[in-house]
Design a protein around this motif. Structure first.
Motif, mmCIF file in Angstrom:
data_model
loop_
_atom_site.group_PDB
_atom_site.id
_atom_site.type_symbol
_atom_site.label_atom_id
_atom_site.label_comp_id
_atom_site.label_asym_id
_atom_site.label_seq_id
_atom_site.Cartn_x
_atom_site.Cartn_y
_atom_site.Cartn_z
ATOM 1 N N GLN A 213 10.144 -7.003 -7.298
ATOM 2 C CA GLN A 213 9.861 -5.583 -7.522
ATOM 3 C C GLN A 213 9.537 -4.892 -6.194
ATOM 4 O O GLN A 213 9.953 -3.751 -5.956
ATOM 5 C CB GLN A 213 8.699 -5.444 -8.501
ATOM 6 C CG GLN A 213 8.520 -4.045 -9.067
ATOM 7 C CD GLN A 213 7.436 -3.990 -10.114
ATOM 8 O OE1 GLN A 213 6.525 -4.826 -10.163
ATOM 9 N NE2 GLN A 213 7.502 -2.998 -10.985
ATOM 10 N N LEU A 214 8.808 -5.585 -5.320
ATOM 11 C CA LEU A 214 8.513 -5.037 -3.993
ATOM 12 C C LEU A 214 9.799 -4.818 -3.200
ATOM 13 O O LEU A 214 9.984 -3.767 -2.568
ATOM 14 C CB LEU A 214 7.589 -5.986 -3.236
ATOM 15 C CG LEU A 214 7.374 -5.693 -1.739
ATOM 16 C CD1 LEU A 214 6.685 -4.356 -1.562
ATOM 17 C CD2 LEU A 214 6.578 -6.813 -1.083
ATOM 18 N N ILE A 215 10.711 -5.804 -3.247
ATOM 19 C CA ILE A 215 11.985 -5.679 -2.527
ATOM 20 C C ILE A 215 12.786 -4.501 -3.058
ATOM 21 O O ILE A 215 13.369 -3.717 -2.292
ATOM 22 C CB ILE A 215 12.793 -6.989 -2.650
ATOM 23 C CG1 ILE A 215 12.065 -8.131 -1.935
ATOM 24 C CG2 ILE A 215 14.199 -6.820 -2.078
ATOM 25 C CD1 ILE A 215 12.627 -9.504 -2.242
ATOM 26 N N ALA A 216 12.829 -4.348 -4.389
ATOM 27 C CA ALA A 216 13.562 -3.227 -4.987
ATOM 28 C C ALA A 216 12.943 -1.891 -4.576
ATOM 29 O O ALA A 216 13.661 -0.930 -4.281
ATOM 30 C CB ALA A 216 13.571 -3.369 -6.508
ATOM 31 N N THR A 217 11.615 -1.830 -4.537
ATOM 32 C CA THR A 217 10.929 -0.605 -4.125
ATOM 33 C C THR A 217 11.259 -0.281 -2.672
ATOM 34 O O THR A 217 11.516 0.880 -2.318
ATOM 35 C CB THR A 217 9.403 -0.769 -4.292
ATOM 36 O OG1 THR A 217 9.117 -1.106 -5.646
ATOM 37 C CG2 THR A 217 8.673 0.507 -3.921
ATOM 38 N N TRP A 218 11.246 -1.296 -1.833
ATOM 39 C CA TRP A 218 11.619 -1.132 -0.424
ATOM 40 C C TRP A 218 13.047 -0.613 -0.289
ATOM 41 O O TRP A 218 13.309 0.356 0.431
ATOM 42 C CB TRP A 218 11.468 -2.474 0.297
ATOM 43 C CG TRP A 218 12.204 -2.571 1.595
ATOM 44 C CD1 TRP A 218 11.832 -2.026 2.797
ATOM 45 C CD2 TRP A 218 13.432 -3.263 1.829
ATOM 46 N NE1 TRP A 218 12.760 -2.336 3.766
ATOM 47 C CE2 TRP A 218 13.755 -3.097 3.199
ATOM 48 C CE3 TRP A 218 14.290 -4.013 1.023
ATOM 49 C CZ2 TRP A 218 14.895 -3.640 3.768
ATOM 50 C CZ3 TRP A 218 15.421 -4.560 1.594
ATOM 51 C CH2 TRP A 218 15.720 -4.372 2.942
ATOM 52 N N ALA A 219 13.987 -1.217 -1.016
ATOM 53 C CA ALA A 219 15.395 -0.818 -0.906
ATOM 54 C C ALA A 219 15.608 0.614 -1.388
ATOM 55 O O ALA A 219 16.423 1.350 -0.825
ATOM 56 C CB ALA A 219 16.270 -1.779 -1.707
ATOM 57 N N ARG A 220 14.867 1.023 -2.440
ATOM 58 C CA ARG A 220 15.010 2.378 -2.961
ATOM 59 C C ARG A 220 14.433 3.421 -1.997
ATOM 60 O O ARG A 220 14.896 4.562 -1.965
ATOM 61 C CB ARG A 220 14.302 2.508 -4.300
ATOM 62 C CG ARG A 220 14.904 1.646 -5.404
ATOM 63 C CD ARG A 220 15.746 2.441 -6.359
ATOM 64 N NE ARG A 220 16.208 1.607 -7.444
ATOM 65 C CZ ARG A 220 17.386 0.984 -7.482
ATOM 66 N NH1 ARG A 220 18.228 1.129 -6.474
ATOM 67 N NH2 ARG A 220 17.733 0.231 -8.505
ATOM 68 N N MET B 292 2.472 -2.614 -0.341
ATOM 69 C CA MET B 292 3.392 -1.769 -1.104
ATOM 70 C C MET B 292 3.345 -0.320 -0.633
ATOM 71 O O MET B 292 4.361 0.355 -0.563
ATOM 72 C CB MET B 292 3.059 -1.854 -2.591
ATOM 73 C CG MET B 292 4.022 -1.112 -3.494
ATOM 74 S SD MET B 292 5.581 -1.967 -3.775
ATOM 75 C CE MET B 292 5.105 -3.169 -5.005
ATOM 76 N N ALA B 293 2.138 0.156 -0.284
ATOM 77 C CA ALA B 293 2.017 1.545 0.148
ATOM 78 C C ALA B 293 2.808 1.788 1.419
ATOM 79 O O ALA B 293 3.462 2.822 1.583
ATOM 80 C CB ALA B 293 0.550 1.888 0.366
ATOM 81 N N GLU B 294 2.783 0.826 2.357
ATOM 82 C CA GLU B 294 3.535 0.985 3.600
ATOM 83 C C GLU B 294 5.032 1.043 3.331
ATOM 84 O O GLU B 294 5.773 1.760 4.004
ATOM 85 C CB GLU B 294 3.220 -0.170 4.547
ATOM 86 C CG GLU B 294 1.788 -0.152 5.080
ATOM 87 C CD GLU B 294 1.535 -1.294 6.037
ATOM 88 O OE1 GLU B 294 2.486 -2.046 6.312
ATOM 89 O OE2 GLU B 294 0.398 -1.433 6.503
ATOM 90 N N VAL B 295 5.486 0.299 2.348
ATOM 91 C CA VAL B 295 6.912 0.275 2.014
ATOM 92 C C VAL B 295 7.387 1.636 1.537
ATOM 93 O O VAL B 295 8.464 2.109 1.901
ATOM 94 C CB VAL B 295 7.187 -0.798 0.934
ATOM 95 C CG1 VAL B 295 8.570 -0.614 0.322
ATOM 96 C CG2 VAL B 295 7.074 -2.188 1.546
ATOM 97 N N THR B 296 6.592 2.298 0.727
ATOM 98 C CA THR B 296 7.010 3.576 0.151
ATOM 99 C C THR B 296 6.700 4.763 1.057
ATOM 100 O O THR B 296 7.306 5.810 0.922
ATOM 101 C CB THR B 296 6.321 3.806 -1.211
ATOM 102 O OG1 THR B 296 4.909 3.718 -1.041
ATOM 103 C CG2 THR B 296 6.765 2.759 -2.212
ATOM 104 N N ASP B 297 5.765 4.602 1.994
ATOM 105 C CA ASP B 297 5.371 5.718 2.849
ATOM 106 C C ASP B 297 6.220 5.848 4.102
ATOM 107 O O ASP B 297 6.220 6.887 4.746
ATOM 108 C CB ASP B 297 3.899 5.585 3.259
ATOM 109 C CG ASP B 297 2.956 5.772 2.078
ATOM 110 O OD1 ASP B 297 3.419 6.311 1.056
ATOM 111 O OD2 ASP B 297 1.792 5.369 2.179
#
Length: 363
Positions: free
Chosen positions: A32-39, A1-6
């Protein structure tokens, strides 16, 4: 998850199947991970395993799951397995249409394969996300309609020849009340960002699953999660030997601003963990609400009361906060305290609320 947001240049690939069938909130967490990635991505790119010359079959397979449809809908660019063949989003989502049509008719067995029911409210392009049967004339369906949805879901999710596992009408009423209260939260708070701007692309919805585990399988499922492991161990004390125990699992999720974002009207990543914990705790306090209506704000209290009544367990993941709690009818209180809150290292947008209730014969 950290890599997705960073990183602003993360491309994703997704499995077609999840271990244990996505049990105990795994699929909700993946969405939720996919949504975080897309955002977090300026240009979300989805690299699929679909062969260029077998696109109809390949995208039909992806559209069999809630997380697959979410990834397609929230992506800006979709590629086949060769990495160069780009596919129009409307083509990729075409197999989802008959599934959504089946949902309107409460034909859950035809909509999605397996002993599960998916109710995805995904906004993308021409899709408003306000799907039947969860909505009627763009308004969240009535409590009576939600009870019908839950009843039909149980029929689709329960294995055949299980008459002695029939769930009473009173239980269906209580569970449908909890589900509707949680879904109302997504409708009221997750369709807009923390500043009140409506999302162009969005995912919300409900996952309903009935699973059966042996005691050894449940231990493997819980892994290092002590709260869940202890809860499952206590549940198995009520049956003999290695006989399988059946669980009802329901997740209500969204990709919105999260509990603290909408409470504080501030971007979630900019909120300290201490402030986030306090705001999430406030959301769980009876009669607390992000709305001005004084009669609102007791929805989560109703849900906790019902979980307490049925000896349930739940997990909430929002922002950097995780709340897990097991309830017992012997416990005098179902209050959520600061001791129930733990911290994760990576931020997740939205909220994923999963609850589990054990099902016993003749319940």
């Amino acid at each position: 998850m950290a890599e997705v947001t960073d990183s602003e240049d993360i491309k994703i690939r997704l499995p077609l199947k999840i271990k244990f069938g996505g049990g105990v909130g795994v699929e909700a967490a993946l969405i939720q991970l996919i949504a975080t990635w897309a955002r977090s991505q300026e240009n979300p790119v989805f690299h699929t395993y679909v062969e260029r010359d077998d696109r109809e079959k390949g995208f039909s397979k992806i559209c069999e799951s809630f997380f697959g449809i979410t990834a397609l809908a929230l992506s800006r660019n979709i590629f086949c397995s060769d990495g160069t063949t780009q596919v129009n989003k409307s083509e990729a989502l075409t197999p989802a249409k008959p599934r959504m049509d089946a949902l309107k008719k409460l034909d859950f067995q035809s909509a999605f394969k397996g002993l599960r029911v998916n109710l995805p409210c995904i906004k993308s392009g021409s899709f408003s996300g306000l799907i039947e049967p969860l909505y009627s004339n763009e308004t969240v369906a009535s409590q009576a309609r939600f009870k019908e949805i839950i009843s039909k879901s149980f029929e689709a999710a329960m294995p055949q020849k299980t008459a002695n596992w029939a769930i009473s009408e009173s239980v269906k009423s209580r569970i449908s009340l909890a589900v509707r209260q949680l879904f109302l939260n997504t409708d009221q708070h997750a369709r807009n960002d923390e500043l009140g701007n409506e999302y162009i692309r969005d995912t919300r919805g409900i996952l309903i699953n009935v699973t059966s585990y042996t005691k050894s399988e449940s231990a493997s499922l819980a892994g290092q999660n002590k709260t869940l492991g202890n809860y499952l161990e206590v549940a198995f004390e009520k049956i003999k030997g290695e006989e399988g125990l059946r669980f009802l699992e329901i997740s209500i999720l969204d990709g919105g601003p999260g509990f603290s974002g909408r409470w504080l009207s501030k971007a979630g990543r900019a909120i300290s963990f201490e402030d986030e914990s306090k705001s999430v705790l406030c959301c769980f306090q009876k009669h607390s609400s992000t709305k001005n209506n004084q009669s609102s704000g007791n929805g989560l209290d109703i849900v906790l009361n019902i979980l307490h009544e049925f000896n349930g367990w739940f997990r909430l993941r929002t922002g950097r906060v995780v709340i897990e709690k097991a309830f017992s009818s012997k416990s005098p209180s179902y209050e959520i305290t600061i001791d129930d809150i733990s911290r994760t290292n990576a931020y997740a947008c939205g909220a994923a609320f999963t609850f589990v209730i054990p099902l016993f014969k003749d319940s």
